[in-house]
Design a protein around this motif. Structure first.
Motif, PDB file in Angstrom:
ATOM      1  N   THR A  98     -20.014  65.410  20.151  1.00  0.00           N
ATOM      2  CA  THR A  98     -19.301  64.929  21.335  1.00  0.00           C
ATOM      3  C   THR A  98     -19.004  66.110  22.229  1.00  0.00           C
ATOM      4  OG1 THR A  98     -18.243  63.239  19.996  1.00  0.00           O
ATOM      5  CG2 THR A  98     -17.217  63.730  22.116  1.00  0.00           C
ATOM      6  N   ILE A  99     -19.299  65.980  23.499  1.00  0.00           N
ATOM      7  CA  ILE A  99     -18.969  67.043  24.452  1.00  0.00           C
ATOM      8  C   ILE A  99     -17.652  66.678  25.121  1.00  0.00           C
ATOM      9  CG2 ILE A  99     -19.623  68.123  26.631  1.00  0.00           C
ATOM     10  CD1 ILE A  99     -22.554  67.560  25.811  1.00  0.00           C
ATOM     11  N   SER A 159     -32.014  69.655  18.579  1.00  0.00           N
ATOM     12  CA  SER A 159     -32.033  68.194  18.731  1.00  0.00           C
ATOM     13  C   SER A 159     -32.632  67.497  17.507  1.00  0.00           C
ATOM     14  CB  SER A 159     -32.760  67.782  20.014  1.00  0.00           C
ATOM     15  OG  SER A 159     -34.078  68.234  19.958  1.00  0.00           O
ATOM     16  N   ARG A 160     -33.335  68.254  16.672  1.00  0.00           N
ATOM     17  CA  ARG A 160     -33.832  67.670  15.432  1.00  0.00           C
ATOM     18  C   ARG A 160     -32.673  67.413  14.461  1.00  0.00           C
ATOM     19  NH1 ARG A 160     -38.141  71.399  12.940  1.00  0.00           N
ATOM     20  NH2 ARG A 160     -39.087  71.333  14.992  1.00  0.00           N
ATOM     21  N   LEU A 176     -26.605  63.877  20.543  1.00  0.00           N
ATOM     22  CA  LEU A 176     -25.463  63.785  21.453  1.00  0.00           C
ATOM     23  C   LEU A 176     -24.852  62.404  21.363  1.00  0.00           C
ATOM     24  CD1 LEU A 176     -23.779  65.078  23.679  1.00  0.00           C
ATOM     25  CD2 LEU A 176     -25.447  64.225  25.323  1.00  0.00           C
ATOM     26  N   ASP A 177     -23.611  62.361  20.942  1.00  0.00           N
ATOM     27  CA  ASP A 177     -22.929  61.080  20.832  1.00  0.00           C
ATOM     28  C   ASP A 177     -22.426  60.642  22.201  1.00  0.00           C
ATOM     29  OD1 ASP A 177     -22.038  59.007  19.117  1.00  0.00           O
ATOM     30  OD2 ASP A 177     -19.993  59.694  19.415  1.00  0.00           O
ATOM     31  N   PHE A 232     -18.845  56.795  19.797  1.00  0.00           N
ATOM     32  CA  PHE A 232     -19.068  55.638  20.663  1.00  0.00           C
ATOM     33  C   PHE A 232     -20.522  55.487  21.065  1.00  0.00           C
ATOM     34  CE2 PHE A 232     -17.434  59.083  23.333  1.00  0.00           C
ATOM     35  CZ  PHE A 232     -18.430  59.206  24.278  1.00  0.00           C
ATOM     36  N   LYS A 233     -21.355  56.479  20.728  1.00  0.00           N
ATOM     37  CA  LYS A 233     -22.808  56.392  20.905  1.00  0.00           C
ATOM     38  C   LYS A 233     -23.206  55.996  22.317  1.00  0.00           C
ATOM     39  CE  LYS A 233     -23.668  55.151  16.116  1.00  0.00           C
ATOM     40  NZ  LYS A 233     -22.275  54.975  15.714  1.00  0.00           N
ATOM     41  N   SER A 234     -23.178  56.948  23.213  1.00  0.00           N
ATOM     42  CA  SER A 234     -23.571  56.648  24.586  1.00  0.00           C
ATOM     43  C   SER A 234     -25.020  56.193  24.588  1.00  0.00           C
ATOM     44  CB  SER A 234     -23.401  57.868  25.475  1.00  0.00           C
ATOM     45  OG  SER A 234     -24.440  58.777  25.250  1.00  0.00           O
ATOM     46  N   ILE A 235     -25.340  55.223  25.446  1.00  0.00           N
ATOM     47  CA  ILE A 235     -26.677  54.629  25.399  1.00  0.00           C
ATOM     48  C   ILE A 235     -27.726  55.602  25.913  1.00  0.00           C
ATOM     49  CG2 ILE A 235     -28.110  52.733  26.250  1.00  0.00           C
ATOM     50  CD1 ILE A 235     -25.395  51.172  26.406  1.00  0.00           C
ATOM     51  N   VAL A 236     -27.441  56.242  27.026  1.00  0.00           N
ATOM     52  CA  VAL A 236     -28.391  57.224  27.561  1.00  0.00           C
ATOM     53  C   VAL A 236     -27.714  58.588  27.607  1.00  0.00           C
ATOM     54  CG1 VAL A 236     -30.009  57.735  29.423  1.00  0.00           C
ATOM     55  CG2 VAL A 236     -29.210  55.388  29.070  1.00  0.00           C
TER      56      VAL A 236
END
Ligand code: GTP
Length: 317
Positions: free
Chosen positions: A36-37, A134-135, A139-140, A205-209
């Motif tokens: 999370t940023i 990124s592997r 990014l949540d 919360f898993k942002s979609i994009v």
């Protein structure tokens, strides 16, 4: 197809290869560490939110990578003192996280994911571009703190051509916006006090994009073999002071913060200034043999470093 990978996927043997690959990718993406940023303008309450997250009962294991504007680490001690596992907090100081200190960030992220017992959840700033990172890390989402008292001044600031308005970008790329600090015109539902928000709103919360700002540096120069085409405002800088001694305490600045040794007290004094709002509170006790080092950071426009340093020295008892 490596057997070990396929065995982990129920029913994989009876499926076409493309489906198997899709499932593998899905599982790998699930296994990646969510990051999370937390962003927001100077003094908007990021550290306060972080401390709230670190002390809340959410059952998540968290590692923090924190980036400071000045070269002197103030937040490290303020965050660490609220955490039960100090070794999970690393500082990446003095630079734009996606530019000058990006190499450090990549190293930190890889170090955190290599040590499997650690699960870096809030990891601060941009990493999507690095293949290796990124592997392992996904990014949540991006959470942006907005200081209701001072936000409009920064959002409305007209910058020279090609100079980025960070306050606008931070809001534009947010998945979640927290309006921090009380403002009478807002309904309670829209605002937070001292970063006190529901954990589900900021973690997992898993942002979609998961998109990050593409951004530009002065005259489009290069760092670590990657190119930037945004420009930071060169009139905004920081002055950091580290000096021994005790102080008698007392500009028109965006931000001041410090950990000070004050006359007659065995406790650290944690000093906070956001524009004209000044605040301070006792911190941890100085150790018997500990050097009483004062750390103070000023961030603002066209800072007069010489007079700040002189004035500060004039406070030493
Ligand atoms: N009144 C009020 N003050 C707050 C609130 N949240 C944070 N603060 C205060 O604002 C000051 C700055 O808070 P921080 O959490 O350090 O802000 P930050 O975004 O980490 O600041 P930087 O280190 O400059 O990036 C501190 O004095 C906090 O106590 C709030 O909801 N209300």
């Amino acid at each position: 197809m490596p057997r070990t990978l396929i065995l982990g996927i129920p029913g994989a043997w009876s499926l076409p290869q493309a489906t198997i690959l899709t499932r593998i990718r899905h599982w790998v993406s699930i296994l990646r560490v969510p990051a999370t940023i937390i962003t927001g303008f100077l003094g908007s309450g990021k550290t306060t939110l972080l401390n709230h997250i670190l002390t809340s009962q959410h059952g998540k294991r968290i590692a923090v990578i924190e980036n400071e504007f000045g070269e002197v680490d103030i937040d490290g001690s303020l965050v660490a003192s609220h955490s039960s596992s100090n070794e999970d907090i690393v500082m990446v100081n003095n630079g734009c996280l996606c530019c000058t200190v990006r190499g450090d960030l990549v190293k930190m992220l890889l170090q955190l994911v290599k040590e499997k017992q650690r699960q870096p959840s809030p990891v601060i700033e941009t990493f999507c571009m690095d293949e290796l990172v990124s592997r392992h890390v996904k990014l949540d989402g991006v959470v942006t703190l907005v200081d209701c008292k001072h936000a409009m001044q920064h959002l409305n600031e007209v910058k020279p051509r090609f100079v980025v308005n960070e306050a606008v970008e931070q809001v534009a790329y947010a998945d979640r916006i927290i309006l921090n600090k009380e403002l009478e015109t807002l309904t309670k539902k829209n605002q937070a006090k001292f970063g006190s928000v529901d954990m589900d709103f900021v973690l997992g919360f898993k942002s979609i994009v998961p998109v990050l700002p593409s951004h530009h540096h002065e005259a489009g120069h290069e760092h670590d073999n990657h190119h930037h085409d945004h420009v930071h405002d060169s009139t905004v800088s920081s002055v950091s002071i580290v000096t021994e001694g005790t102080l008698d305490l007392d500009e028109d600045l965006y931000r001041m913060k410090g950990v000070l040794c004050v006359n007659g007290s065995d406790q650290r004094y944690v000093f906070q200034g956001v524009h004209s709002t000044l605040d301070g509170c006792p911190g941890g006790t100085w150790g018997p043999d500990e050097k009483r080092i004062n750390k103070l950071v000023f961030i603002g426009r066209n800072l007069d470093e010489t007079s700040l340093r002189k004035g500060f020295r004039g406070c030493i008892a």
